[in-house]
Each structure stands twice: as structure tokens, then as C-alpha cells.
Motif scaffolding. Structure first.
Motif, PDB file in Angstrom:
ATOM      1  N   GLN A  71      75.543  19.641  66.231  1.00  8.89           N
ATOM      2  CA  GLN A  71      74.110  20.107  66.816  1.00  8.89           C
ATOM      3  C   GLN A  71      73.912  20.516  67.641  1.00  8.89           C
ATOM      4  O   GLN A  71      73.683  21.739  68.031  1.00  8.89           O
ATOM      5  N   GLU A  72      75.255  20.196  68.730  1.00 10.43           N
ATOM      6  CA  GLU A  72      75.344  20.446  69.567  1.00 10.43           C
ATOM      7  C   GLU A  72      75.852  22.150  70.010  1.00 10.43           C
ATOM      8  O   GLU A  72      75.351  23.069  70.426  1.00 10.43           O
ATOM      9  N   ALA A  73      76.680  22.816  69.250  1.00  8.82           N
ATOM     10  CA  ALA A  73      77.017  23.572  69.085  1.00  8.82           C
ATOM     11  C   ALA A  73      75.741  25.077  67.758  1.00  8.82           C
ATOM     12  O   ALA A  73      76.274  26.227  68.871  1.00  8.82           O
ATOM     13  N   PHE A  74      75.254  24.320  67.119  1.00  6.73           N
ATOM     14  CA  PHE A  74      74.339  25.159  66.708  1.00  6.73           C
ATOM     15  C   PHE A  74      72.732  25.273  68.321  1.00  6.73           C
ATOM     16  O   PHE A  74      72.835  26.563  68.182  1.00  6.73           O
ATOM     17  N   ARG A  75      73.166  24.152  69.008  1.00  8.38           N
ATOM     18  CA  ARG A  75      72.291  24.840  69.931  1.00  8.38           C
ATOM     19  C   ARG A  75      72.679  26.069  71.091  1.00  8.38           C
ATOM     20  O   ARG A  75      72.515  26.703  71.436  1.00  8.38           O
ATOM     21  N   ASN A  76      74.400  25.952  71.485  1.00  9.05           N
ATOM     22  CA  ASN A  76      75.008  26.693  72.323  1.00  9.05           C
ATOM     23  C   ASN A  76      74.771  27.943  71.221  1.00  9.05           C
ATOM     24  O   ASN A  76      75.189  28.430  72.607  1.00  9.05           O
ATOM     25  N   ASN A  77      74.457  27.984  70.751  1.00  8.60           N
ATOM     26  CA  ASN A  77      74.828  29.311  69.917  1.00  8.60           C
ATOM     27  C   ASN A  77      74.421  30.114  68.872  1.00  8.60           C
ATOM     28  O   ASN A  77      74.238  30.588  68.443  1.00  8.60           O
ATOM     29  N   HIS A  78      72.896  29.316  69.303  1.00 10.70           N
ATOM     30  CA  HIS A  78      71.939  30.525  69.102  1.00 10.70           C
ATOM     31  C   HIS A  78      72.249  30.242  67.034  1.00 10.70           C
ATOM     32  O   HIS A  78      72.009  31.317  66.353  1.00 10.70           O
ATOM     33  N   ALA A  79      72.128  29.386  66.263  1.00 13.19           N
ATOM     34  CA  ALA A  79      72.620  29.336  65.239  1.00 13.19           C
ATOM     35  C   ALA A  79      71.479  29.249  64.220  1.00 13.19           C
ATOM     36  O   ALA A  79      71.641  28.881  62.979  1.00 13.19           O
ATOM     37  N   LEU A  80      70.438  28.676  65.062  1.00  9.73           N
ATOM     38  CA  LEU A  80      69.024  28.863  64.379  1.00  9.73           C
ATOM     39  C   LEU A  80      67.826  29.410  65.090  1.00  9.73           C
ATOM     40  O   LEU A  80      68.141  29.642  66.182  1.00  9.73           O
ATOM     41  N   GLN A  81      67.641  30.127  63.589  1.00 11.11           N
ATOM     42  CA  GLN A  81      66.327  30.610  64.323  1.00 11.11           C
ATOM     43  C   GLN A  81      64.897  30.056  63.913  1.00 11.11           C
ATOM     44  O   GLN A  81      64.296  29.010  64.453  1.00 11.11           O
ATOM     45  N   CYS A  82      64.734  29.987  62.652  1.00 10.26           N
ATOM     46  CA  CYS A  82      63.050  29.389  61.773  1.00 10.26           C
ATOM     47  C   CYS A  82      63.953  27.745  61.307  1.00 10.26           C
ATOM     48  O   CYS A  82      62.954  27.093  61.620  1.00 10.26           O
ATOM     49  N   GLY A  83      65.181  28.392  60.932  1.00 15.90           N
ATOM     50  CA  GLY A  83      65.636  25.932  61.197  1.00 15.90           C
ATOM     51  C   GLY A  83      65.557  25.787  59.184  1.00 15.90           C
ATOM     52  O   GLY A  83      65.435  25.033  59.706  1.00 15.90           O
ATOM     53  N   PHE A  84      64.769  26.871  58.562  1.00 14.87           N
ATOM     54  CA  PHE A  84      64.550  25.999  57.979  1.00 14.87           C
ATOM     55  C   PHE A  84      65.959  25.973  56.890  1.00 14.87           C
ATOM     56  O   PHE A  84      66.202  24.985  55.879  1.00 14.87           O
TER      57      PHE A  84
END
Ligand code: FES
Ligand code: FES
Lengths: 287, 161
Positions: B91-104
Motif C-alpha cells: 500500500q505504501e509503495a502504491f502511494r509512493n509510485n502513483h500506482a492508482l488513479q480511479c482506484g477501481f
């Protein structure tokens, strides 16, 4: 996208499952669910009853004595790592790399793949290569169906409504032989546009024995006998092979749909066929 | 027989209820258990958004009936962070790397990668790409997701050793 209502049964023994199959009407058997569940959700099928066989432990075994015996409920994930499969049927593990995704292999079963019988499905192609025998049981009898008689038509295996596929028996080839498996799909884990499996033996540079199965190109996966016949007994030379396979490739009735034309499938199949034969031959030579 | 009692452990808590036998696990988790982090995209096994972990295996919750998960141990996206609320390395890494936009797609991406990397965090980029090939994202183009997965994998490998 919600299944219609059905009554649900979860027998814990084969005997109970077979009794239910006999007594219930309009039944669907639920194994791994990776094909049936989408069909239920989309209401392509609306059974009265669903018999869930996942708790029948006797159906989920793998053993070896002469034949590799695989219980129909064995998960694809298990096949992909099991030592007996690795030792005796390495081509099955190679083919499994193309089957869905790890999130579907965790549930999907070999029996499910054989009974669903998608034209592009890999496990039936492997069963075909080895002339596997399928054991099916009903309350009154157990019988063996040779793999070459399994597919009756598009997604229609020759199994009666009151029967359950219980076991797959595969006799491995004696050493030394080589194997190759090649597939093309638009995305990893998608249905194959074309796929080829090949087993072959070389004796003094001559193809002494060969089995080829093809998937994705016709209504059902099948053995490519016409091609085996032209190659068996001839000297192995890949440039010659490329010429020899042209005739058999022309005889196939390629699926031609809005996504992929028949002529593209034919070109693809040719390339994959050459590669799988080359792969098998180089493995045979390295033994 | 079209309704049955089920009882399962979800994220360490007991959840039980009466369900229609036709209800798939994804709907049960969202509606009966109130865990709406699990998303349903296609409901026929194609998109991977609904992925949860059942008895240690990543599965598509739209392709499993709720009654089939009776007595099982289920982990959903809500169960990935630590109990004190601190984020999991993924979860940390997803936040750091902009790994989500809409999040679906995110819940399915993270649960899939959680199962995949927990089994063995030493994975290269190709293996990671293959692992999420069954998860469709319509926003990001996957680059951020792959970067995040690589970052989390090395963190998880370090934490393990
Ligand atoms: S909602 Fe389950 S795979 Fe798409
Ligand atoms: S972030 Fe929107 S679908 Fe992936």
C-alpha cells in the motif's frame, strides 16, 4: 450478471455425488468454477441444481504406477508444481503456463478443463497427445472413454448427464523423447488463437514416433494425425518439415471470426507448429 | 435448499449469515459483511478487480459461491494493513509510485500481489507483470503499478530476511 436461483448440494463422497446426479434434474457439476461460474453469472446456463464436488477428497489425488493417474478435481496449481507431473509429463507443466492466471489456477481443475472443452484449452491438448483414458462413473457403472472419442462437437464431451469424470489416466512415453509446446494469445492468460503440442522420438536422425495436437483453430482441440502421418518415418530436417506440413495445414477448417481471420490462424499455426517440432527435436537430441 | 447459513473468518473476524446459494463470495463480502473495498467489475472472471485471498490462495471472488467459502479464512483489501492502521509495504509503495488513479482495480491488484509476493518476494519485473496480467487497469498504463510492486517486493524480501 447474477446467477439464477438453484438448489446447492455439497456431497462429501463420490457415492453421494453419483446418487445426486441420478436423482436431480437439470444439474450442473461445480468443480473449480472458472468456466461454470461465469456461465452461471451471465445466465448462459440456469440449472435447477448445482452439485459442488470440491469436498470429495478422493477425486483430488495424483499417483503413478505405469500410468500417471490424476483425480479429476486436481487443481491446475497442483499440477503445475507436482513432482510426479514434473518427472513424467513435463509438457503438461509447460502448457499450464498458458492456462489463465495464478488467481484462476488456484481453483481451476483438470476435470473442469476437460469437461468444459473449450476449443482453445491446453489440458485437453495434452490428454490428446498421450491418448489419455478418462474414467467416468455413474451410480450404476464405471467406464473408460479414450481421449480420442471424448470430444463429440464444440464444447460437448461424450459424457452422460448422470455421469461424473473421476480420473484421467495417462501413460507417459518411454525415454528418450522430446516435447514442445507453443501458443499464441493476445495477452498472457487469454484464450489461445492457436496452440500446438508435440512429442517426438528420433532414431538415427529419423522421426520414429510423433504426436501432435492442435488447439484454438477448430471447434475442438484434436490430434493432427494428417501431419503426424507425413512426418513419421522421414528424416528430421527442419527445412524439409516446413515443406511437408503445408499439405496437412491446408486441410484444416480454420475458425474464422470477427477478431481473427482463418488465414491469420493458418499462418500462426504454421509458425507454432514448426517451433514446437524444433523444440521437441532439440530436446530429443540433447538426451 | 436455495438458502444456507455460512460462517467464515474474514480479516480475522467471524462473519456469518444466511445467503442465497447463488450469491457469489464478492457480493457476500460487500453486502453481508459490509466490506465494500472488494470491487466487482465484470463478474465473469476477466478483470481481476474482485480478487480476495481464500485459505492462502488468491481467487476471483466472483467465481466462487459464498457457500463454498464456508469455514474458510478470507483476507480482503481491508485486511492488508496492520491492525494499528499502518500501511502494508504494498500500500505504501502504491502511494509512493502513483500506482492508482480511479482506484477501481487497486484492491484486486494489491490482494493479487500480496498473495504472490508473500509466497516469494524475490521476483523480477517479468514475473510481476505476468502475475498481474489477469488484473485489468483502465487508468494507469500499469507502469506505476509495476514500479510499486517492485518497490514493495524488495521491502518485503528485506523484512523477511
Ligand atoms: S469481477 Fe471478478 S474478475 Fe471481474
Ligand atoms: S486505477 Fe483506475 S482502473 Fe486502475
Amino acid at each position: 450478471m447474477k446467477a439464477s436461483a438453484f438448489s446447492y448440494h455439497k456431497p462429501i463422497s463420490l457415492e453421494d455425488a453419483l446418487s445426486l446426479l441420478e436423482s436431480e434434474e437439470e444439474v450442473k457439476i461445480l468443480a473449480g468454477g472458472q468456466s461454470l461460474m461465469p456461465m452461471l453469472n451471465m445466465r448462459f446456463v440456469q440449472p435447477e441444481a448445482v452439485i459442488d464436488v470440491n469436498e470429495i477428497e478422493e477425486l483430488a489425488t495424483i499417483s503413478f504406477n505405469d500410468n500417471v493417474e490424476i483425480g479429476a478435481l486436481t487443481r491446475q496449481k497442483t499440477l503445475g508444481t507436482h513432482s510426479i507431473i514434473k518427472q513424467h509429463l513435463p509438457i503438461m507443466q509447460e502448457a499450464l503456463k498458458w492456462v489463465g492466471h495464478f488467481q484462476t489456477q488456484s481453483r481451476g481443475t483438470i476435470g473442469g478443463s476437460l469437461c468444459h472443452l473449450d476449443p482453445a484449452s491446453e489440458l485437453p491438448m495434452i490428454a490428446l497427445l498421450y491418448d489419455a483414458e478418462l474414467e467416468v462413473a455413474s451410480k450404476s457403472a464405471t467406464r473408460i472413454i479414450p481421449m480420442k472419442e471424448w470430444a463429440l462437437a464444440y464444447m460437448m464431451p461424450s459424457i452422460a448427464p448422470e455421469e461424473l469424470l473421476t480420473k484421467i489416466l495417462i501413460k507417459p512415453w518411454g525415454m528418450p523423447y522430446g516435447y514442445g509446446f507453443q501458443e499464441f494469445a493476445r495477452r498472457h492468460g487469454d484464450f489461445a488463437i492457436a496452440a500446438v503440442g508435440c512429442l517426438l522420438k528420433l532414431q538415427d536422425g529419423v522421426i520414429s514416433e510423433i504426436a501432435i495436437s492442435i488447439g484454438g483453430v477448430e471447434d475442438v482441440p484434436r490430434r493432427f494425425i494428417e501431419c503426424e502421418d507425413v512426418l513419421r518415418g522421414s528424416k528430421y530436417d527442419i527445412e524439409e518439415v516446413k515443406k511437408q506440413i503445408i499439405g496437412p495445414l491446408d486441410q484444416i477448417n480454420y475458425i474464422d471470426d470477427s477478431l481473427v481471420t482463418g488465414s491469420y490462424r493458418q499462418k500462426l499455426l504454421k509458425g507454432l507448429l514448426v517451433r514446437s517440432i524444433e523444440q521437441a527435436a532439440s530436446r530429443a537430441n540433447s538426451l | 435448499m436455495q438458502e444456507q447459513d455460512v460462517r467464515m473468518h474474514v480479516n480475522g473476524k467471524q462473519v456469518s449469515g444466511k445467503v442465497e446459494t447463488r450469491t457469489h463470495l464478492g457480493d457476500f463480502l460487500r453486502q453481508a459483511a459490509g466490506l465494500t473495498g472488494t470491487h466487482l467489475g465484470c463478474e465473469h472472471g476477466v478483470c481481476g478487480a474482485c480478487t480476495v485471498i481464500v485459505d492462502g490462495d488468491a481467487v476471483r471472488s466472483c467465481l466462487m459461491l459464498a457457500v463454498q467459502a464456508d469455514n474458510c479464512e478470507v483476507i480482503t483489501i481491508e485486511g492488508i494493513a496492520k491492525e494499528d492502521g499502518s500501511l502494508h509495504p504494498l500500500q505504501e509503495a502504491f502511494r509512493n509510485n502513483h500506482a492508482l488513479q480511479c482506484g477501481f482495480c487497486t484492491a484486486g491488484m494489491i490482494t493479487s500481489l500480496y498473495a504472490f509476493l508473500t509466497e516469494n518476494p524475490e521476483r523480477n519485473e517479468e514475473e510481476i507483470r505476468e502475475a498481474i496480467s489477469g488484473n485489468i487497469c483502465r487508468c494507469t498504463g500499469y507502469q506505476g503499478i509495476v514500479l510499486a510492486a517492485k518497490e514493495a517486493a524488495s521491502k518485503m524480501a528485506k523484512d523477511r530476511n
